[in-house]
Design an enzyme around this catalytic site. Structure first.
Site, PDB file in Angstrom:
ATOM      1  N   ASN A  14       1.215  -1.153  -0.100  1.00 26.42           N
ATOM      2  CA  ASN A  14       0.113   0.292  -0.248  1.00 26.42           C
ATOM      3  C   ASN A  14       0.993   1.307   0.024  1.00 26.42           C
ATOM      4  O   ASN A  14       0.766   1.996  -0.480  1.00 26.42           O
ATOM      5  CB  ASN A  14      -0.957   0.285   1.453  1.00 26.42           C
ATOM      6  N   ARG A  69       4.042   0.392  25.687  1.00 19.87           N
ATOM      7  CA  ARG A  69       3.615   0.870  24.589  1.00 19.87           C
ATOM      8  C   ARG A  69       3.389   2.512  24.361  1.00 19.87           C
ATOM      9  O   ARG A  69       3.832   3.174  23.247  1.00 19.87           O
ATOM     10  CB  ARG A  69       2.242   0.311  24.460  1.00 19.87           C
ATOM     11  N   HIS A 113      -7.942  -0.786   6.400  1.00 21.11           N
ATOM     12  CA  HIS A 113      -8.123  -1.931   7.423  1.00 21.11           C
ATOM     13  C   HIS A 113      -9.240  -3.389   6.073  1.00 21.11           C
ATOM     14  O   HIS A 113      -9.585  -2.356   4.997  1.00 21.11           O
ATOM     15  CB  HIS A 113      -8.851  -2.066   7.991  1.00 21.11           C
ATOM     16  N   GLU A 147     -10.439   4.312  19.326  1.00 17.21           N
ATOM     17  CA  GLU A 147     -10.891   2.996  19.708  1.00 17.21           C
ATOM     18  C   GLU A 147      -9.950   1.823  18.183  1.00 17.21           C
ATOM     19  O   GLU A 147     -10.326   2.494  16.881  1.00 17.21           O
ATOM     20  CB  GLU A 147     -12.654   2.257  19.180  1.00 17.21           C
ATOM     21  N   GLU A 178      -7.550  -2.246  -2.227  1.00 14.51           N
ATOM     22  CA  GLU A 178      -7.107  -1.443  -1.276  1.00 14.51           C
ATOM     23  C   GLU A 178      -5.370  -0.933  -2.429  1.00 14.51           C
ATOM     24  O   GLU A 178      -5.862   0.578  -2.024  1.00 14.51           O
ATOM     25  CB  GLU A 178      -5.874  -1.758  -0.361  1.00 14.51           C
TER      26      GLU A 178
HETATM   27  C1  GAR Z   1      -3.161  -4.684   3.677  1.00 17.88           C
HETATM   28  O1  GAR Z   1      -4.043  -5.446   3.647  1.00 17.88           O
HETATM   29  C2  GAR Z   1      -3.968  -3.819   4.861  1.00 17.88           C
HETATM   30  O2  GAR Z   1      -5.242  -3.931   4.777  1.00 17.88           O
HETATM   31  C3  GAR Z   1      -3.358  -4.903   6.016  1.00 17.88           C
HETATM   32  O3  GAR Z   1      -2.613  -5.155   6.110  1.00 17.88           O
HETATM   33  C4  GAR Z   1      -2.048  -5.405   5.245  1.00 17.88           C
HETATM   34  C5  GAR Z   1      -0.787  -4.637   4.834  1.00 17.88           C
HETATM   35  O4  GAR Z   1      -0.797  -5.119   3.537  1.00 17.88           O
HETATM   36  N1  GAR Z   1      -3.855  -3.625   7.905  1.00 17.88           N
HETATM   37  C6  GAR Z   1      -4.366  -4.689   8.246  1.00 17.88           C
HETATM   38  O5  GAR Z   1      -5.055  -5.728   8.667  1.00 17.88           O
HETATM   39  C7  GAR Z   1      -4.654  -3.525   9.627  1.00 17.88           C
HETATM   40  N2  GAR Z   1      -4.843  -4.270  10.870  1.00 17.88           N
HETATM   41  P1  GAR Z   1       0.969  -3.797   2.534  1.00 17.88           P
HETATM   42  O6  GAR Z   1       2.093  -4.221   3.894  1.00 17.88           O
HETATM   43  O7  GAR Z   1       1.460  -4.712   1.706  1.00 17.88           O
HETATM   44  O8  GAR Z   1       0.149  -2.406   2.828  1.00 17.88           O
END
Ligand code: GAR
Length: 192
Positions: A14, A69, A113, A147, A178
């Site tokens: 992404n 954290r 997400h 949240e 995405e």
């Molecule tokens: C993507 O599918 C994103 O939506 C998801 O992780 C992947 C990252 O891919 N994010 C989550 O699950 C957030 N909770 P990338 O590193 O190739 O962009």
């Protein structure tokens, strides 16, 4: 110049889609915006290689080196703020953020997400959509609030769930979407 700081933990596809779109669509000239830095909590995140090849500043901050954290998020905010961000983009950044961090970036923090929120917050979204018998799945770009995986929706895309789908097949179908909606959402947020 409006600086974009992108946070990753892994493949960074992404992030790469945003970087490529920024170049193709001349965001520097048209939006006065550029990807200023890519930050990862994992030193071996594959996306860091791409970012370095593109000449983008990269930073690694290993969350395991911090006692809490809160301590990690405080240092993370320092690293990010060195790049004076107009927008902080979570792109597969697999960390739960503290309320203090989220408040610090209120209105300039977005996430993608891999589900049609508000359905399937959290992990294993694709398997859960298949198990629930969903006919459609998708992805959501949303503003980040305290949240997890909740917050005003900026963009969504829908894909069909096909007979015989596995979580991997569905994830790949969603990921192509995405890569379309995240750059579009970022451009829209920066043009306000
Ligand atoms: C993507 O599918 C994103 O939506 C998801 O992780 C992947 C990252 O891919 N994010 C989550 O699950 C957030 N909770 P990338 O590193 O190739 O962009």
């Amino acid at each position: 110049m409006k600086n974009i700081v992108i946070l990753i933990s892994g493949g960074g596809s992404n992030m790469a889609a945003i970087v490529k779109t920024a170049r193709q669509e001349h965001w520097e000239r048209r939006l006065g915006a550029r990807v200023a830095a890519v930050v990862s909590n994992k030193a071996d995140a594959k996306g860091l290689v791409f970012a370095r090849e593109q000449g983008i500043a990269t930073e690694v901050l290993d969350h395991k080196q911090f006692p809490s954290r809160e301590a990690f998020d405080a240092e993370l905010a320092m690293v990010i703020d060195r790049h004076d961000p107009a927008l902080v983009v979570l792109a597969g950044f697999m960390r739960i953020l503290t309320p203090g961090f989220v408040a610090h970036y209120a209105g300039r923090l977005v996430n993608i997400h891999p589900s049609l929120l508000p359905a399937f917050t959290g992990l294993h979204t694709h398997q859960r959509a298949i198990d629930a018998g969903c006919k459609f799945a998708g992805c959501t770009v949303h503003q980040v609030t305290a949240e997890l995986d909740v917050g005003p929706i900026v963009e969504q895309a829908v894909v069909p769930v096909l007979p015989g789908d596995t979580a991997e097949l569905l994830a790949a179908r969603v990921l192509t979407q995405e890569h379309l909606i995240y750059p579009r959402a970022v451009a829209r947020l920066l043009s306000h």
